[in-house]
Design a protein around this motif. Structure first.
Motif, PDB file in Angstrom:
ATOM      1  N   PHE A   1      -4.107  17.749   7.279  1.00  0.00           N
ATOM      2  CA  PHE A   1      -3.587  16.388   7.431  1.00  0.00           C
ATOM      3  C   PHE A   1      -2.144  16.495   7.893  1.00  0.00           C
ATOM      4  CE2 PHE A   1      -1.436  12.548   5.921  1.00  0.00           C
ATOM      5  CZ  PHE A   1      -2.270  11.570   6.426  1.00  0.00           C
TER       6      PHE A   1
ATOM      7  N   ASP B   1      -6.816  10.324   8.047  1.00  0.00           N
ATOM      8  CA  ASP B   1      -7.842  10.381   7.003  1.00  0.00           C
ATOM      9  C   ASP B   1      -7.448  11.408   5.950  1.00  0.00           C
ATOM     10  OD1 ASP B   1     -10.109  10.373   5.440  1.00  0.00           O
ATOM     11  OD2 ASP B   1     -11.520  10.728   7.074  1.00  0.00           O
ATOM     12  N   PHE B   2      -6.572  10.997   5.034  1.00  0.00           N
ATOM     13  CA  PHE B   2      -6.059  11.913   4.012  1.00  0.00           C
ATOM     14  C   PHE B   2      -7.176  12.390   3.088  1.00  0.00           C
ATOM     15  CE2 PHE B   2      -4.154  12.602  -0.221  1.00  0.00           C
ATOM     16  CZ  PHE B   2      -3.329  13.666   0.085  1.00  0.00           C
ATOM     17  N   GLU B   3      -7.986  11.461   2.581  1.00  0.00           N
ATOM     18  CA  GLU B   3      -9.063  11.840   1.667  1.00  0.00           C
ATOM     19  C   GLU B   3     -10.090  12.724   2.362  1.00  0.00           C
ATOM     20  OE1 GLU B   3      -9.131  11.492  -1.531  1.00  0.00           O
ATOM     21  OE2 GLU B   3      -7.193  10.456  -1.461  1.00  0.00           O
ATOM     22  N   GLY B   4     -10.424  12.392   3.605  1.00  0.00           N
ATOM     23  CA  GLY B   4     -11.359  13.215   4.352  1.00  0.00           C
ATOM     24  C   GLY B   4     -10.833  14.616   4.593  1.00  0.00           C
TER      25      GLY B   4
ATOM     26  N   GLN C   1       0.804  -1.221   0.000  1.00  0.00           N
ATOM     27  CA  GLN C   1       0.000   0.000   0.000  1.00  0.00           C
ATOM     28  C   GLN C   1       0.838   1.273   0.000  1.00  0.00           C
ATOM     29  OE1 GLN C   1      -3.179   0.092   2.934  1.00  0.00           O
ATOM     30  NE2 GLN C   1      -3.211  -2.143   3.050  1.00  0.00           N
TER      31      GLN C   1
ATOM     32  N   ARG D   1      -8.857  16.321   2.642  1.00  0.00           N
ATOM     33  CA  ARG D   1      -9.024  17.064   1.384  1.00  0.00           C
ATOM     34  C   ARG D   1     -10.481  17.471   1.180  1.00  0.00           C
ATOM     35  NH1 ARG D   1      -6.290  13.836  -3.463  1.00  0.00           N
ATOM     36  NH2 ARG D   1      -7.088  15.690  -4.527  1.00  0.00           N
ATOM     37  N   LYS D   2     -11.387  16.571   1.483  1.00  0.00           N
ATOM     38  CA  LYS D   2     -12.813  16.829   1.241  1.00  0.00           C
ATOM     39  C   LYS D   2     -13.360  17.928   2.142  1.00  0.00           C
ATOM     40  CE  LYS D   2     -17.292  14.436   1.067  1.00  0.00           C
ATOM     41  NZ  LYS D   2     -17.978  13.117   1.184  1.00  0.00           N
ATOM     42  N   TYR D   3     -12.936  17.925   3.419  1.00  0.00           N
ATOM     43  CA  TYR D   3     -13.535  18.844   4.386  1.00  0.00           C
ATOM     44  C   TYR D   3     -12.632  20.029   4.746  1.00  0.00           C
ATOM     45  CZ  TYR D   3     -16.846  15.013   4.872  1.00  0.00           C
ATOM     46  OH  TYR D   3     -17.779  14.056   4.606  1.00  0.00           O
TER      47      TYR D   3
END
Length: 303
Positions: free
Chosen positions: A242, A231-234, A50, A236-238
């Protein structure tokens, strides 16, 4: 020397103990005879492919042991000193390791206890520094009972903050012992936290990465008051920060932790040890969540 390595991605069965050349320290580094090395979630993520796509790979970024070679310019420790710290080459799960950043082991700690600290205390301190946690504020820590979360709780309490921590009900007494006010995670978190802090919290730290960022932003009021390490994607979204090591590391905590332990303001995590040769079983236990506290591999006379 013997070192942990894998040459293909997969389950714990791909891990091997192989012979590798003895490493040599560069300027400002020290080599240690490893007595104990920490195991982290990043180990099995790397083993599964990963993270780094290259093969083969060694493992381990934190270790404790006895200095046996000094790099050029090193004058703050001597041969035979007990030290702990970070191996920049990611090869600390071995009989010998080069530490790029290190400090004397606090006198009350054994080698496994010291090896359990670097990653957790650096990550927790870095996140608290980024949030600006200080006396008088209220901090919410999501995922407060693990190694990083419990370190963050204790450091924040030591700074004078009020801390609310999420955990399963079975870990609430543990959080109270660390100085936090516990709440159960999951649906209804916002209402439970507001039961303790009706106006919300000043700052929030996400350690668990369980999709909780919208709740943390609501409770803290603005996304810039929230930091996540998981939570890398989270993020970016919010619009949440990070925290990652390549943006600056809180290495000062390696020198500071001894004073906190001796003054009773920091309790090290419970340590579960495995021999270096049983690294596969150690990773199985960590990946399955069967061990509370920190998993540490023991080498040489580190037990």
């Amino acid at each position: 020397m013997k070192a942990v390595r894998f040459s293909r991605f997969g389950g714990p069965e791909v891990l091997e103990l192989v012979d590798l050349p003895d490493p040599q320290p560069g300027p400002g580094e020290v080599r240690i005879a490893v007595r104990a090395a920490g195991v982290n979630a990043s180990d099995w993520k790397r083993r599964q492919g990963q993270m780094d796509p290259e093969l083969p790979q060694t493992l381990g970024y934190e270790a404790a042991g006895v200095v046996d070679v000094l790099g050029e310019g090193v004058a703050d420790v001597a041969l035979g000193d007990r030290v702990f710290g970070f191996a920049g080459d990611g090869a600390a799960q071995a009989e010998l390791a080069v530490l790029s950043f290190y400090a004397p082991i606090p006198r009350t700690l054994d080698f496994p206890g010291a090896a359990a600290l670097p990653a957790a205390i650096e990550t927790a301190t870095r996140a608290l520094d980024q949030l600006g946690v200080a006396s008088g504020g209220t901090l919410l820590v999501s995922g407060a009972s693990g190694a990083i979360g419990s370190a963050a709780v204790q450091f924040a309490v030591a700074r004078g903050a009020r801390v609310i921590g999420t955990a399963s009900a079975t870990n609430h007494a543990y959080l109270r012992s660390l100085g936090a006010e516990p709440v159960t995670y999951g649906e209804g978190l916002v209402e439970r936290v507001r039961g303790l802090a009706p106006e919300g919290v000043d700052l929030a730290l996400d350690v668990a990465g369980s999709g909780v960022l919208p709740d943390l932003v609501e409770l803290a009021g603005r996304p810039e008051r929230v930091v996540t390490i998981a939570d890398f994607e989270g993020a970016r979204k919010y619009g949440v920060v990070f925290s990652r090591g390549d943006s600056g590391r809180a290495l000062h905590v390696l020198d500071e932790i001894g004073g906190l332990i001796e003054s009773g303001r920091f309790t090290p995590p419970v340590v579960r040890t495995y021999p270096l040769a049983e690294v596969a079983e150690a990773q199985r236990a960590g990946e399955d969540g069967r061990v509370r506290g920190k998993i540490v591999l023991v080498a040489g006379s580190g037990a």
